[in-house]
Design an enzyme around this catalytic site. Structure first.
Site, mmCIF file in Angstrom:
data_model
loop_
_atom_site.group_PDB
_atom_site.id
_atom_site.type_symbol
_atom_site.label_atom_id
_atom_site.label_comp_id
_atom_site.label_asym_id
_atom_site.label_seq_id
_atom_site.Cartn_x
_atom_site.Cartn_y
_atom_site.Cartn_z
ATOM 1 N N CYS A 1 3.721 -8.966 -4.382
ATOM 2 C CA CYS A 1 4.445 -10.212 -4.683
ATOM 3 C C CYS A 1 5.953 -10.093 -4.528
ATOM 4 C CB CYS A 1 4.098 -10.691 -6.085
ATOM 5 S SG CYS A 1 4.865 -9.698 -7.388
ATOM 6 N N CYS B 1 4.041 7.732 -11.344
ATOM 7 C CA CYS B 1 3.492 8.285 -10.109
ATOM 8 C C CYS B 1 2.931 7.113 -9.311
ATOM 9 C CB CYS B 1 2.404 9.289 -10.489
ATOM 10 S SG CYS B 1 1.762 10.189 -9.092
HETATM 11 ZN ZN LIG Z 1 3.465 -7.809 -7.792
#
Ligand SMILES: [Zn+2]
Length: 164
Positions: A85, A153
């Site tokens: 996004c 990570c």
């Molecule tokens: Zn996102």
């Protein structure tokens, strides 16, 4: 009359400031829920938006092969965005070389990721995902450098680097 007015103002101002304190967080919460809904796509819609590799990581909580991401060696100044996004998740200043083969960060941009515990490897691990689209990013461990002691990570395939 004057006395009445000033008295009323005297009472109103504290009431208004209390109301502001109560209603402000509600407004912020409402807007973050609205933006989350906007990113609430079906699996088919996500498949059409993402590469198969990124879909596997972001939407199926997959993990890429260690040392496979070019972002592992990315050392330029810039911002790491969610590949789903485009939300800003990490700053280059928060990146460090953990030697694990995955892009690693000692902190994230406040409010950008949310966590949950998963048991995929039997031992509980803390999974984290983008707070806006819910896309899986990686796991956070407590063996990172100071000042946080955290190691985010991250899968490189879940990120998009935007150089400064
Ligand atoms: Zn996102």
């Amino acid at each position: 009359m004057n006395q009445f007015l000033s008295r009323r103002t005297f009472i109103l101002i504290p009431i208004m400031s209390i109301l502001k304190i109560i209603f402000k967080p509600m407004k912020v919460l409402a807007s973050s829920i609205a933006s989350k809904e906007k990113w609430n796509f079906s699996n088919e819609e996500w498949k059409s938006r993402l590469s198969p590799e990124s879909y596997y990581i972001l939407r199926e909580e997959g993990t890429e092969r260690a040392f496979s991401s070019q972002l592992n060696n990315e050392k330029r100044k810039g911002v790491f965005h969610c590949a789903g996004c485009d939300l800003s998740l990490f700053l280059s200043d928060q990146k460090y070389d953990s030697g694990t083969g995955w892009p690693s960060f000692w902190d994230s941009i406040p409010g950008s990721v949310e966590t949950k515990v998963d048991f995929k490897l039997i031992v509980p691990r803390t999974e984290y995902h983008c707070s806006r689209c819910g896309g899986h990013q990686g796991h956070v461990f407590n063996d990172g450098p100071q000042p946080t002691g955290k190691r985010y990570c991250n899968n490189g395939l879940a990120l998009k680097f935007v150089p400064e």
